[in-house]
Write a protein that holds these residues in place. Structure first.
Motif, PDB file in Angstrom:
ATOM      1  N   ALA A 138       3.839   0.193  -1.227  1.00 29.44           N
ATOM      2  CA  ALA A 138       5.256   0.567  -1.337  1.00 29.44           C
ATOM      3  C   ALA A 138       5.949  -0.266  -2.405  1.00 29.44           C
ATOM      4  CB  ALA A 138       5.947   0.382   0.009  1.00 29.44           C
ATOM      5  N   SER A 139       6.781   0.391  -3.204  1.00 25.62           N
ATOM      6  CA  SER A 139       7.454  -0.302  -4.304  1.00 25.62           C
ATOM      7  C   SER A 139       8.957  -0.477  -4.073  1.00 25.62           C
ATOM      8  CB  SER A 139       7.223   0.452  -5.619  1.00 25.62           C
ATOM      9  OG  SER A 139       7.668   1.799  -5.493  1.00 25.62           O
ATOM     10  N   THR A 140       9.564   0.355  -3.222  1.00 26.80           N
ATOM     11  CA  THR A 140      11.002   0.233  -2.951  1.00 26.80           C
ATOM     12  C   THR A 140      11.221  -0.221  -1.511  1.00 26.80           C
ATOM     13  OG1 THR A 140      11.266   2.519  -2.170  1.00 26.80           O
ATOM     14  CG2 THR A 140      11.424   2.153  -4.562  1.00 26.80           C
ATOM     15  N   ASP A 141      12.426  -0.710  -1.255  1.00 27.36           N
ATOM     16  CA  ASP A 141      12.768  -1.159   0.100  1.00 27.36           C
ATOM     17  C   ASP A 141      12.694  -0.011   1.101  1.00 27.36           C
ATOM     18  OD1 ASP A 141      13.143  -3.736  -0.746  1.00 27.36           O
ATOM     19  OD2 ASP A 141      15.336  -3.586  -0.906  1.00 27.36           O
ATOM     20  N   LEU A 142      13.126   1.187   0.669  1.00 25.84           N
ATOM     21  CA  LEU A 142      13.091   2.351   1.550  1.00 25.84           C
ATOM     22  C   LEU A 142      11.652   2.700   1.918  1.00 25.84           C
ATOM     23  CD1 LEU A 142      14.476   4.703   3.027  1.00 25.84           C
ATOM     24  CD2 LEU A 142      14.369   6.005   0.875  1.00 25.84           C
ATOM     25  N   GLU A 143      10.763   2.720   0.931  1.00 23.37           N
ATOM     26  CA  GLU A 143       9.354   3.027   1.194  1.00 23.37           C
ATOM     27  C   GLU A 143       8.726   1.987   2.128  1.00 23.37           C
ATOM     28  OE1 GLU A 143       7.618   3.201  -2.674  1.00 23.37           O
ATOM     29  OE2 GLU A 143       8.215   5.295  -3.031  1.00 23.37           O
ATOM     30  N   LYS A 144       9.074   0.722   1.911  1.00 24.76           N
ATOM     31  CA  LYS A 144       8.554  -0.350   2.764  1.00 24.76           C
ATOM     32  C   LYS A 144       9.045  -0.189   4.209  1.00 24.76           C
ATOM     33  CE  LYS A 144       8.099  -3.794  -0.880  1.00 24.76           C
ATOM     34  NZ  LYS A 144       8.655  -5.026  -1.485  1.00 24.76           N
ATOM     35  N   ALA A 145      10.342   0.123   4.356  1.00 26.67           N
ATOM     36  CA  ALA A 145      10.924   0.275   5.699  1.00 26.67           C
ATOM     37  C   ALA A 145      10.286   1.447   6.431  1.00 26.67           C
ATOM     38  CB  ALA A 145      12.434   0.468   5.599  1.00 26.67           C
ATOM     39  N   GLU A 146      10.136   2.590   5.736  1.00 28.82           N
ATOM     40  CA  GLU A 146       9.529   3.768   6.361  1.00 28.82           C
ATOM     41  C   GLU A 146       8.080   3.499   6.761  1.00 28.82           C
ATOM     42  OE1 GLU A 146      10.139   6.774   3.396  1.00 28.82           O
ATOM     43  OE2 GLU A 146      12.088   7.385   4.227  1.00 28.82           O
ATOM     44  N   ALA A 147       7.335   2.832   5.893  1.00 28.01           N
ATOM     45  CA  ALA A 147       5.933   2.529   6.179  1.00 28.01           C
ATOM     46  C   ALA A 147       5.827   1.516   7.326  1.00 28.01           C
ATOM     47  CB  ALA A 147       5.247   2.004   4.927  1.00 28.01           C
ATOM     48  N   GLN A 148       6.722   0.549   7.363  1.00 27.55           N
ATOM     49  CA  GLN A 148       6.688  -0.457   8.422  1.00 27.55           C
ATOM     50  C   GLN A 148       6.955   0.169   9.787  1.00 27.55           C
ATOM     51  OE1 GLN A 148       5.921  -3.951   8.007  1.00 27.55           O
ATOM     52  NE2 GLN A 148       5.595  -3.519  10.177  1.00 27.55           N
ATOM     53  N   ILE A 149       7.890   1.112   9.837  1.00 24.82           N
ATOM     54  CA  ILE A 149       8.148   1.838  11.098  1.00 24.82           C
ATOM     55  C   ILE A 149       6.885   2.566  11.541  1.00 24.82           C
ATOM     56  CG2 ILE A 149       9.425   3.754  12.143  1.00 24.82           C
ATOM     57  CD1 ILE A 149      11.821   2.882  10.348  1.00 24.82           C
ATOM     58  N   GLY A 150       6.225   3.238  10.598  1.00 26.40           N
ATOM     59  CA  GLY A 150       4.982   3.948  10.911  1.00 26.40           C
ATOM     60  C   GLY A 150       3.909   3.012  11.426  1.00 26.40           C
ATOM     61  N   VAL A 151       3.772   1.851  10.795  1.00 28.36           N
ATOM     62  CA  VAL A 151       2.769   0.870  11.223  1.00 28.36           C
ATOM     63  C   VAL A 151       3.079   0.374  12.633  1.00 28.36           C
ATOM     64  CG1 VAL A 151       1.883  -1.463  10.824  1.00 28.36           C
ATOM     65  CG2 VAL A 151       2.095   0.140   8.908  1.00 28.36           C
ATOM     66  N   ASP A 152       4.348   0.062  12.891  1.00 27.54           N
ATOM     67  CA  ASP A 152       4.740  -0.457  14.212  1.00 27.54           C
ATOM     68  C   ASP A 152       4.457   0.560  15.315  1.00 27.54           C
ATOM     69  OD1 ASP A 152       5.583  -2.741  12.948  1.00 27.54           O
ATOM     70  OD2 ASP A 152       7.731  -2.263  13.054  1.00 27.54           O
ATOM     71  N   VAL A 153       4.867   1.800  15.084  1.00 32.62           N
ATOM     72  CA  VAL A 153       4.701   2.838  16.114  1.00 32.62           C
ATOM     73  C   VAL A 153       3.226   3.169  16.318  1.00 32.62           C
ATOM     74  CG1 VAL A 153       5.191   5.239  16.724  1.00 32.62           C
ATOM     75  CG2 VAL A 153       7.008   3.816  15.763  1.00 32.62           C
ATOM     76  N   LEU A 154       2.499   3.370  15.231  1.00 32.15           N
ATOM     77  CA  LEU A 154       1.088   3.765  15.347  1.00 32.15           C
ATOM     78  C   LEU A 154       0.220   2.616  15.876  1.00 32.15           C
ATOM     79  CD1 LEU A 154       0.864   5.962  12.163  1.00 32.15           C
ATOM     80  CD2 LEU A 154       0.516   6.751  14.503  1.00 32.15           C
ATOM     81  N   SER A 155       0.580   1.370  15.553  1.00 29.29           N
ATOM     82  CA  SER A 155      -0.159   0.226  16.108  1.00 29.29           C
ATOM     83  C   SER A 155       0.017   0.178  17.616  1.00 29.29           C
ATOM     84  CB  SER A 155       0.329  -1.081  15.482  1.00 29.29           C
ATOM     85  OG  SER A 155       0.049  -1.131  14.112  1.00 29.29           O
ATOM     86  N   ALA A 156       1.255   0.400  18.073  1.00 31.54           N
ATOM     87  CA  ALA A 156       1.525   0.409  19.516  1.00 31.54           C
ATOM     88  C   ALA A 156       0.812   1.581  20.186  1.00 31.54           C
ATOM     89  CB  ALA A 156       3.030   0.492  19.777  1.00 31.54           C
ATOM     90  N   LEU A 157       0.799   2.739  19.531  1.00 26.57           N
ATOM     91  CA  LEU A 157       0.128   3.920  20.089  1.00 26.57           C
ATOM     92  C   LEU A 157      -1.380   3.702  20.143  1.00 26.57           C
ATOM     93  CD1 LEU A 157       0.212   6.777  21.171  1.00 26.57           C
ATOM     94  CD2 LEU A 157       0.372   7.623  18.811  1.00 26.57           C
ATOM     95  N   ASN A 158      -1.953   3.097  19.115  1.00 22.97           N
ATOM     96  CA  ASN A 158      -3.378   2.818  19.088  1.00 22.97           C
ATOM     97  C   ASN A 158      -3.759   1.828  20.186  1.00 22.97           C
ATOM     98  OD1 ASN A 158      -6.049   2.993  17.907  1.00 22.97           O
ATOM     99  ND2 ASN A 158      -5.703   0.920  17.139  1.00 22.97           N
ATOM    100  N   PHE A 159      -2.924   0.827  20.382  1.00 21.38           N
ATOM    101  CA  PHE A 159      -3.164  -0.157  21.446  1.00 21.38           C
ATOM    102  C   PHE A 159      -3.104   0.525  22.823  1.00 21.38           C
ATOM    103  CE2 PHE A 159      -1.619  -3.291  24.528  1.00 21.38           C
ATOM    104  CZ  PHE A 159      -2.607  -4.269  24.424  1.00 21.38           C
ATOM    105  N   ALA A 160      -2.133   1.451  22.981  1.00 17.95           N
ATOM    106  CA  ALA A 160      -1.969   2.138  24.279  1.00 17.95           C
ATOM    107  C   ALA A 160      -3.166   3.020  24.605  1.00 17.95           C
ATOM    108  CB  ALA A 160      -0.683   2.969  24.260  1.00 17.95           C
ATOM    109  N   VAL A 161      -3.683   3.750  23.619  1.00 14.33           N
ATOM    110  CA  VAL A 161      -4.796   4.664  23.907  1.00 14.33           C
ATOM    111  C   VAL A 161      -6.131   3.929  24.025  1.00 14.33           C
ATOM    112  CG1 VAL A 161      -3.708   6.702  22.900  1.00 14.33           C
ATOM    113  CG2 VAL A 161      -5.120   5.240  21.458  1.00 14.33           C
TER     114      VAL A 161
END
Length: 201
Positions: free
Chosen positions: A176-199
């Motif tokens: 990611a090169s912009t703050d917006l791209e970083k924020a969107e990707a970080q949200i995805g990482v947080d949610v998917l990491s939690a989902l992966n841990f749950a399953v």
């Protein structure tokens, strides 16, 4: 004696305090907000007044003198009611402060939810959901209202697809090169990491 409320031009009498009643104090579902309805009828007698929030509120049962054996939960999403007035033994929710267990007789609490696993315990039966975010409102009368933005039963989640998506958003975060791209990707990482841990757990 009249005093002015700070930050407001509304004069208030110092001998009276305005107070809104709790839903447990509402006499019945048909009670109208007379403070609104009466002036409306005087000002616009030919038009029916609109419904007020009090018209839709149901009376909460009073707080019991003894701790009940069951917890009543209402688990709702913006588009569906997953469980309504369901009596269970315990609910564990992923609060932002950590996993929070809710039992009958729990102290009144409001907890913000984070992405994670929510479990509903009813005897030996345990129903597992992944919730994205939301709030849990625990009332003193052993009723818990759990409002989630999104939730899915854990058995409906494809672990391989989750891991693939997690790898993709992790790559997006690193590139990611912009703050917006970083924020969107970080949200995805947080949610998917939690989902992966749950399953996987």
């Amino acid at each position: 004696m009249i005093r002015r409320v700070e930050g407001s031009n509304i004069p208030r009498s110092s001998s009276t305090t305005l107070r809104r009643g709790f839903s447990t104090e509402i006499a019945s579902e048909s009670v109208a907000d007379e403070a609104f309805v009466s002036p409306w009828k005087k000002t616009i007698p030919n038009i029916e007044p609109p419904k007020t929030p009090l018209s839709y509120m149901k009376t909460r049962p009073p707080t019991p003198s003894a701790i009940p054996t069951k917890l009543t939960i209402n688990f709702v999403l913006p588009y569906a009611s997953e469980q309504a007035s369901k009596e269970v033994d315990m609910v564990i929710v992923p609060a932002t402060t950590g996993q929070m267990g809710i039992l009958p007789g729990h102290v009144a609490t409001i907890a913000e939810l984070k992405p994670g696993l929510m479990t509903v315990h009813e005897g030996n039966d345990i129903k597992k959901y992944f919730v994205s975010s939301g709030f849990a409102f625990v009332h003193a009368n052993s009723i818990a209202d759990i409002i989630a933005i999104e939730a899915v039963p854990i058995e409906q989640v494809d672990q391989a697809a989750v891991q693939k998506s997690l790898a993709e958003v992790t790559q997006k975060l690193s590139s990611a090169s912009t703050d917006l791209e970083k924020a969107e990707a970080q949200i995805g990482v947080d949610v998917l990491s939690a989902l992966n841990f749950a399953v996987s757990g």
